[in-house]
Design a protein around this motif. Sequence first.
Motif, mmCIF file in Angstrom:
data_model
loop_
_atom_site.group_PDB
_atom_site.id
_atom_site.type_symbol
_atom_site.label_atom_id
_atom_site.label_comp_id
_atom_site.label_asym_id
_atom_site.label_seq_id
_atom_site.Cartn_x
_atom_site.Cartn_y
_atom_site.Cartn_z
ATOM 1 N N GLY A 48 25.240 43.471 46.121
ATOM 2 C CA GLY A 48 23.857 43.163 46.451
ATOM 3 C C GLY A 48 23.021 42.697 45.274
ATOM 4 N N THR A 49 23.608 42.706 44.075
ATOM 5 C CA THR A 49 22.830 42.294 42.903
ATOM 6 C C THR A 49 23.418 41.062 42.233
ATOM 7 O OG1 THR A 49 24.109 43.707 41.401
ATOM 8 C CG2 THR A 49 22.155 44.685 42.432
ATOM 9 N N MET A 50 24.478 40.513 42.784
ATOM 10 C CA MET A 50 25.159 39.386 42.141
ATOM 11 C C MET A 50 25.130 38.146 43.018
ATOM 12 S SD MET A 50 28.562 41.280 40.825
ATOM 13 C CE MET A 50 28.682 41.485 39.095
ATOM 14 N N ILE A 51 25.313 37.008 42.357
ATOM 15 C CA ILE A 51 25.453 35.756 43.095
ATOM 16 C C ILE A 51 26.938 35.549 43.400
ATOM 17 C CG2 ILE A 51 23.380 34.741 42.110
ATOM 18 C CD1 ILE A 51 25.186 33.168 40.206
ATOM 19 N N ASP A 52 27.249 34.562 44.230
ATOM 20 C CA ASP A 52 28.612 34.330 44.693
ATOM 21 C C ASP A 52 29.630 34.217 43.560
ATOM 22 O OD1 ASP A 52 27.509 34.344 47.168
ATOM 23 O OD2 ASP A 52 27.680 32.199 47.514
ATOM 24 N N LYS A 53 29.297 33.437 42.528
ATOM 25 C CA LYS A 53 30.243 33.226 41.420
ATOM 26 C C LYS A 53 30.526 34.518 40.688
ATOM 27 C CE LYS A 53 29.207 28.362 40.626
ATOM 28 N NZ LYS A 53 28.731 27.375 39.674
ATOM 29 N N GLN A 54 29.507 35.357 40.510
ATOM 30 C CA GLN A 54 29.704 36.627 39.829
ATOM 31 C C GLN A 54 30.594 37.559 40.650
ATOM 32 O OE1 GLN A 54 25.511 37.498 39.467
ATOM 33 N NE2 GLN A 54 25.592 37.237 37.237
ATOM 34 N N ILE A 55 30.409 37.560 41.944
ATOM 35 C CA ILE A 55 31.222 38.402 42.813
ATOM 36 C C ILE A 55 32.670 37.940 42.783
ATOM 37 C CG2 ILE A 55 31.642 39.066 45.213
ATOM 38 C CD1 ILE A 55 28.563 38.874 45.579
ATOM 39 N N ALA A 56 32.903 36.642 42.841
ATOM 40 C CA ALA A 56 34.259 36.098 42.788
ATOM 41 C C ALA A 56 34.921 36.467 41.459
ATOM 42 C CB ALA A 56 34.234 34.598 42.979
ATOM 43 N N SER A 57 34.165 36.413 40.379
ATOM 44 C CA SER A 57 34.703 36.769 39.085
ATOM 45 C C SER A 57 35.032 38.257 39.017
ATOM 46 C CB SER A 57 33.693 36.401 37.988
ATOM 47 O OG SER A 57 34.186 36.750 36.725
ATOM 48 N N LEU A 58 34.154 39.090 39.552
ATOM 49 C CA LEU A 58 34.385 40.537 39.570
ATOM 50 C C LEU A 58 35.645 40.873 40.363
ATOM 51 C CD1 LEU A 58 33.268 43.406 38.921
ATOM 52 C CD2 LEU A 58 32.105 43.310 41.126
ATOM 53 N N ALA A 59 35.869 40.157 41.454
ATOM 54 C CA ALA A 59 37.031 40.390 42.289
ATOM 55 C C ALA A 59 38.301 39.759 41.708
ATOM 56 C CB ALA A 59 36.784 39.836 43.693
ATOM 57 N N GLY A 60 38.157 39.016 40.627
ATOM 58 C CA GLY A 60 39.318 38.378 40.019
ATOM 59 C C GLY A 60 39.727 37.089 40.712
ATOM 60 N N LEU A 61 38.832 36.496 41.458
ATOM 61 C CA LEU A 61 39.143 35.278 42.197
ATOM 62 C C LEU A 61 38.659 34.018 41.503
ATOM 63 C CD1 LEU A 61 38.143 36.591 45.726
ATOM 64 C CD2 LEU A 61 40.442 36.467 44.737
ATOM 65 N N ALA A 62 37.903 34.180 40.427
ATOM 66 C CA ALA A 62 37.381 33.031 39.700
ATOM 67 C C ALA A 62 37.353 33.373 38.203
ATOM 68 C CB ALA A 62 35.994 32.685 40.185
ATOM 69 N N PRO A 63 37.422 32.364 37.361
ATOM 70 C CA PRO A 63 37.391 32.647 35.919
ATOM 71 C C PRO A 63 36.022 33.101 35.445
ATOM 72 C CG PRO A 63 37.513 30.276 36.331
ATOM 73 C CD PRO A 63 37.583 30.973 37.654
#
Length: 139
Positions: free
Chosen positions: A124-139
């Motif tokens: 709830g505090t992150m944007i899409d790119k940050q969430i993808a990065s946290l999940a290990g789905l994006a660099p």
Amino acid sequence: MSQERHSRCADVGNDGGALNLSPDELVGRNQHLLKELQVARTALIKERTRLKNREKTKNLPLLKPQSKARLDQITRQLTQLEEALLDLLIQSPKKARAFDILCLLLGLGAITAMTILVECLEIGTMIDKQIASLAGLAP
């Protein structure tokens, strides 16, 4: 060298604006209580798994009803903890809204939604790119 480094640090840190830092949100008391309930729930899940695994190797008739009684007790305690978790979670309108949204996702139940909200404070505090990065789905 030391004075040069100090003067550069002083220039950068005069007003804090150069780094665009913002303070972290304080974690509320409810978050600590939620975490404590989640830890207790995890311990019960581990104990239930251990008992179920040991059930397969029990030979003494005396031990089987004792194991069943303990498993029943764990089931009751898990139900109580999960109800307490949900009650505490919905006290925060923000977390209640996030819980409702997570429960709308296919394949995600109430227990998983509660666990995500307790363990991942970033939800709830992150944007899409940050969430993808946290999940290990994006660099």
